[in-house]
Scaffold this motif. Structure first.
Motif: not given
Length: 570
Positions: A33-55
């Motif tokens: 996958a290209p770099k910006y898809v990788i970045k979006q996946c990292r952000k998604f996993l942070k939320i999916a693992n309940n490690r995001d402060k806001s979401y």
């Protein structure tokens, strides 16, 4: 299914869920996958693992979506007759779950994402994906919700309507819940409606869309359709706009602005919009499309899960390599790379030009040559300034336009001249016609403004004789550049070779890049090349003035035949 409110409020997304599986495979480089898809996946996993402060993810909504997808049946294709839950590709799961289930922790009734951008190659199921998304939303958005699709023409706008209709007609559990009519689709339980709209440059205001789709945004002449839809969402709590497109062979289309906003958000640039979710399947490598299979993988995520698609892409690539006229369509539509070149009469590919872009040039103390293109007074004009240093051409271009025609030109060309003027890339002068005096004064002030010495001013005698006389009266040497192929070929060739060899520098100017994008070359019977205004695909004044300036530089600079740069000009 028990969907009791509040249950699983802070649980993480199941490890087996396809959205998580895909995101983890991408971040661990198990799926290309290209770099910006990788970045979006990292952000998604942070939320999916309940490690995001806001979401966080709304697990109840995830279960509800899973249940609905089980009831939807795949209407056609290799997996026709199976439930859509079994057929969705990993990236499609990620798109649906992230967009519909990401909510604020302090307000779980409000979704995070208001814009969902999908940049993906042709034949990767993007319209089908939005059709599935719309069916889910028709069932889950508030009563009387309104859904719209817009596209460059009515036929494209109705593509998602066709996708929705086919899914409904093949899904026994959904058939009696919808009423499919010629002009809309009605979800009977909630009385929500979907309308495909014909494209217009002025008649899309007044809608109140809970959700809208803007399809093939890269082909829209301007951003009116998208902004009209967004303007109608001001009072909507959970507004959503889906922006989808492949690449198009232009750098100034509305989709590129949306993509840049998405990249800014993924790069965490200060002031960027956190309400944008994007999957940008544009390859990291934009040059080696003939040999690098990763380019096909980056632009076509569905091909990684459906081998037949990859086989077809490889055949299309072989044909594009063998037949230059097929390259622009293949590279643009199946590789997601802005490309124009071998299959057209394009002068200089804009991506090669952009490699020569610099933030600043120190002009002080330099000898410079000026090139002027004065078109008819209702059109654009341009002044270029060039210098030579160590075998490189240094350049700066200013474009002038009739200020009173800015709105008209925006509709005709899709170029927001007022916005470019605020950024310093062009200058409005006059009302319906260009004020030549402003241009004349601009040239006369260059020496004082930049601390340069003007060695000469090159111009086309058509429309410029009066201005040239004023410059001569001020003490400058002026030279007529005969607008004929035998005269224009040497500077046209030299400029092209300098750009391709990176012996060229220009101060950032997106408007000049658009001019290069528009420029088309013609060859005479003696193979002399020149930029042909009549065959060009839009305004090229900046390119013409630059070639005039290079013509004069070529006459005055003594070139050493042993020098590579000098040899190129021979």
């Amino acid at each position: 299914m028990n969907l009791s409110k509040g249950r699983r409020k802070y649980q993480v997304l199941s490890k087996e869920h396809p959205a998580r599986v895909y995101a983890e495979a991408v971040t661990k480089k198990k799926v290309s996958a290209p770099k910006y898809v990788i970045k979006q996946c990292r952000k998604f996993l942070k939320i999916a693992n309940n490690r995001d402060k806001s979401y966080r993810l709304n697990e109840d909504k995830v279960e509800l979506i899973d249940a609905f997808l089980e009831l939807m049946i795949m209407p056609k294709g290799l997996k026709a007759g199976q439930s859509i839950k079994e057929c969705l590709a990993g990236f499609q799961w990620l798109f649906i779950i992230a967009v519909l289930c990401t909510v604020y922790k302090d307000n779980p009734n409000k979704r995070r994402y208001e814009t969902a951008i999908l940049e993906i190659c042709r034949k990767n199921g993007k319209t089908f994906l939005i059709g599935v998304l719309f069916i889910l939303l028709l069932f889950t958005e508030p009563r009387f919700s309104r859904f719209y699709s817009v596209a460059p023409d009515g036929a494209l706008s109705r593509e998602v309507q066709t996708a929705i209709r086919e899914i409904i007609n093949c899904s026994p559990h959904l058939t009696d819940k919808f009423k499919i009519r010629r002009d809309d689709i009605l979800c009977k339980p909630l009385e929500s409606q979907f309308f495909p709209l014909n494209y217009s440059n002025s008649r899309l205001d007044g809608k109140l869309p809970n959700v809208f789709l803007a399809d093939e945004v890269g082909a829209l002449p301007n951003n009116y359709a998208v902004e009209a839809m967004r303007s109608g969402q001001l009072t909507i709590l959970n507004k959503l706009g889906c922006i989808i497109s492949t690449k198009y062979p232009t750098i100034d289309n509305p989709f590129e602005d949306e993509v840049q906003a998405a990249k800014n958000a993924l790069d965490d640039i200060e002031g960027s919009d956190e309400t944008i979710f994007s999957l940008l399947y544009e390859p990291d490598d934009k040059k080696r499309w003939m040999t690098n299979d990763k380019i096909l993988q980056h632009g076509n995520p569905l091909a990684l899960e459906v081998p037949e698609i990859m086989e077809d892409l490889l055949k299309k690539r072989a044909a594009a390599i063998a037949q230059p006229r097929k390259r622009e369509n293949f590279v643009t539509k199946h590789c997601n790379i802005i490309y124009s070149g071998m299959g057209t009469e394009t002068y200089i590919p804009v991506d090669r030009l952009q490699e020569c872009r610099v933030d600043n040039i120190d002009w002080k103390g330099r000898h410079v040559w000026i090139g002027v293109d004065l078109s008819i007074t209702t059109d654009n004009c341009s002044v270029a300034m060039v210098a030579e240093e160590d075998g490189e051409i240094l350049a700066q271009v200013m474009i002038f336009y009739p200020e009173g025609r800015a709105d008209e030109k925006y509709l005709e060309e899709g170029v927001n001249y007022r916005e470019f003027e605020e950024a310093g890339y062009c200058m409005g002068c006059g009302d319906q016609t260009v004020d030549y005096k402003v241009i004349e004064d601009y040239v006369l002030e260059l020496e004082e403004q930049y601390g340069v010495w003007i060695a000469g001013i090159a111009y086309d005698r058509y429309n410029a004789m009066s201005s040239a006389q004023k410059w001569e009266a001020a003490g400058y040497d002026t030279v007529i550049v005969r607008q004929h192929s035998d005269t224009l070929h040497p500077p046209t060739k030299l400029l092209k070779e300098c750009v391709l060899n990176k012996n060229f520098q220009y101060i950032e100017n997106p408007l000049l890049e658009i001019n290069f994008q528009n420029a088309r070359c013609t060859e005479d019977t003696n193979k002399n090349m020149y930029v042909n205004k009549k065959k060009s695909n839009g305004k090229v004044d900046g390119v013409v003035s630059l070639i005039n300036a290079v013509y004069l530089l070529q006459q005055d600079v003594i070139l050493d035949p042993a020098d590579d740069w000098g040899a190129q000009s021979l």
